[in-house]
Design a protein around this motif. Structure first.
Motif, PDB file in Angstrom:
ATOM      1  N   TYR A  54      -4.097 -11.917   8.705  1.00 22.11           N
ATOM      2  CA  TYR A  54      -3.111 -12.106   9.766  1.00 22.11           C
ATOM      3  C   TYR A  54      -3.715 -11.854  11.146  1.00 22.11           C
ATOM      4  N   SER A  55      -4.577 -10.867  11.252  1.00 21.18           N
ATOM      5  CA  SER A  55      -5.201 -10.591  12.545  1.00 21.18           C
ATOM      6  C   SER A  55      -6.019 -11.784  13.028  1.00 21.18           C
ATOM      7  N   LEU A  56      -6.842 -12.311  12.148  1.00 20.03           N
ATOM      8  CA  LEU A  56      -7.689 -13.443  12.530  1.00 20.03           C
ATOM      9  C   LEU A  56      -6.861 -14.705  12.760  1.00 20.03           C
ATOM     10  N   TYR A  57      -5.889 -14.940  11.906  1.00 17.66           N
ATOM     11  CA  TYR A  57      -5.066 -16.135  12.028  1.00 17.66           C
ATOM     12  C   TYR A  57      -4.275 -16.129  13.335  1.00 17.66           C
ATOM     13  N   TYR A  58      -3.740 -14.979  13.710  1.00 15.79           N
ATOM     14  CA  TYR A  58      -2.982 -14.905  14.960  1.00 15.79           C
ATOM     15  C   TYR A  58      -3.890 -14.938  16.182  1.00 15.79           C
ATOM     16  N   MET A  59      -5.171 -14.671  15.991  1.00 18.08           N
ATOM     17  CA  MET A  59      -6.122 -14.821  17.089  1.00 18.08           C
ATOM     18  C   MET A  59      -6.650 -16.250  17.149  1.00 18.08           C
ATOM     19  N   LYS A  60      -5.976 -17.139  16.428  1.00 19.20           N
ATOM     20  CA  LYS A  60      -6.245 -18.583  16.452  1.00 19.20           C
ATOM     21  C   LYS A  60      -7.519 -18.989  15.716  1.00 19.20           C
ATOM     22  N   PHE A  61      -7.972 -18.167  14.746  1.00 17.65           N
ATOM     23  CA  PHE A  61      -9.062 -18.596  13.884  1.00 17.65           C
ATOM     24  C   PHE A  61      -8.516 -19.643  12.921  1.00 17.65           C
TER      25      PHE A  61
ATOM     26  N   PRO B 231       0.799  -1.233   0.000  1.00 23.47           N
ATOM     27  CA  PRO B 231       0.000   0.000   0.000  1.00 23.47           C
ATOM     28  C   PRO B 231       0.834   1.286   0.000  1.00 23.47           C
ATOM     29  N   LEU B 232       2.156   1.193  -0.127  1.00 27.98           N
ATOM     30  CA  LEU B 232       2.949   2.423  -0.199  1.00 27.98           C
ATOM     31  C   LEU B 232       2.646   3.215  -1.463  1.00 27.98           C
ATOM     32  N   LYS B 233       2.253   2.511  -2.512  1.00 25.26           N
ATOM     33  CA  LYS B 233       1.786   3.181  -3.731  1.00 25.26           C
ATOM     34  C   LYS B 233       0.271   3.068  -3.741  1.00 25.26           C
ATOM     35  N   PHE B 234      -0.383   4.214  -3.647  1.00 24.99           N
ATOM     36  CA  PHE B 234      -1.832   4.204  -3.486  1.00 24.99           C
ATOM     37  C   PHE B 234      -2.531   3.761  -4.769  1.00 24.99           C
ATOM     38  N   SER B 235      -3.405   2.805  -4.604  1.00 24.02           N
ATOM     39  CA  SER B 235      -4.397   2.435  -5.615  1.00 24.02           C
ATOM     40  C   SER B 235      -5.500   1.692  -4.872  1.00 24.02           C
TER      41      SER B 235
ATOM     42  N   CYS C  17     -11.460 -16.672   4.237  1.00 26.88           N
ATOM     43  CA  CYS C  17     -12.799 -16.266   3.775  1.00 26.88           C
ATOM     44  C   CYS C  17     -13.145 -14.851   4.232  1.00 26.88           C
ATOM     45  N   PHE C  18     -12.948 -14.578   5.518  1.00 29.33           N
ATOM     46  CA  PHE C  18     -13.241 -13.239   6.022  1.00 29.33           C
ATOM     47  C   PHE C  18     -12.339 -12.194   5.365  1.00 29.33           C
ATOM     48  N   ALA C  19     -11.080 -12.530   5.157  1.00 29.49           N
ATOM     49  CA  ALA C  19     -10.148 -11.590   4.534  1.00 29.49           C
ATOM     50  C   ALA C  19     -10.569 -11.267   3.106  1.00 29.49           C
TER      51      ALA C  19
ATOM     52  N   VAL D 136      -5.058  -8.744   3.610  1.00 33.36           N
ATOM     53  CA  VAL D 136      -3.913  -9.404   4.255  1.00 33.36           C
ATOM     54  C   VAL D 136      -3.885  -9.079   5.748  1.00 33.36           C
ATOM     55  N   PHE D 137      -4.150  -7.818   6.081  1.00 34.15           N
ATOM     56  CA  PHE D 137      -4.175  -7.415   7.488  1.00 34.15           C
ATOM     57  C   PHE D 137      -5.248  -8.192   8.252  1.00 34.15           C
TER      58      PHE D 137
END
Length: 139
Positions: free
Chosen positions: A22-29, A4-8, A36-38, A18-19
């Motif tokens: 990783y958030s859900l995966y590290y929360m043990k989902f 995302p450093l280059k905006f589009s 699917c949620f991502a 992706v965020f």
């Protein structure tokens, strides 16, 4: 996160997905649920940008005016994400800044490569760095 450093609209949508993953995966989902949620979240972000060009123009302008903040912010996030590789407790919280410093500095380098060349070269450099570190542990 250098994409995302280059905006589009696409870059922001993929980075958001992706965020969320990783958030859900590290929360043990479960990985399938996290994917699917991502994907749903990434598509929703993309659709919001498509349906609301004002938002896209606003963020594009914000990127141009505040790029240094965005660049250093993503570099800091890159460093913080790598804290997951360590066991952090209250007794060693003081060392967090020392632990993330190399990751932050490497993020600055990868970010520069991303902006100067392309995301492909940045990913290759990151992969080579990780390969060198991995191989050094096997010697």
């Amino acid at each position: 996160m250098r994409l995302p450093l280059k905006f589009s609209n696409t870059n922001i949508s993929i980075a958001s997905a992706v965020f969320i993953f990783y958030s859900l995966y590290y929360m043990k989902f479960h990985a399938f649920i996290a994917v699917c949620f991502a994907m749903i979240f990434g598509l929703m972000v993309y659709m919001v940008f498509k349906k609301n060009p004002f938002l896209s123009e606003f963020l594009s302008s914000f990127y141009k005016n505040k790029f240094k903040i965005i660049f250093y912010g993503f570099s800091l996030i890159f460093g913080l994400v790598h804290l997951r590789n360590y066991e952090i407790s209250y007794s060693n919280i003081f060392w967090v800044s020392i632990i993330i410093a190399p990751f932050f500095l490497s993020a600055l380098i990868y970010g520069y490569i991303r902006m100067r060349y392309s995301i492909k070269e940045s990913i290759i450099m990151h992969s080579l760095y990780n390969l060198i570190l991995f191989m050094s542990t096997k010697i």
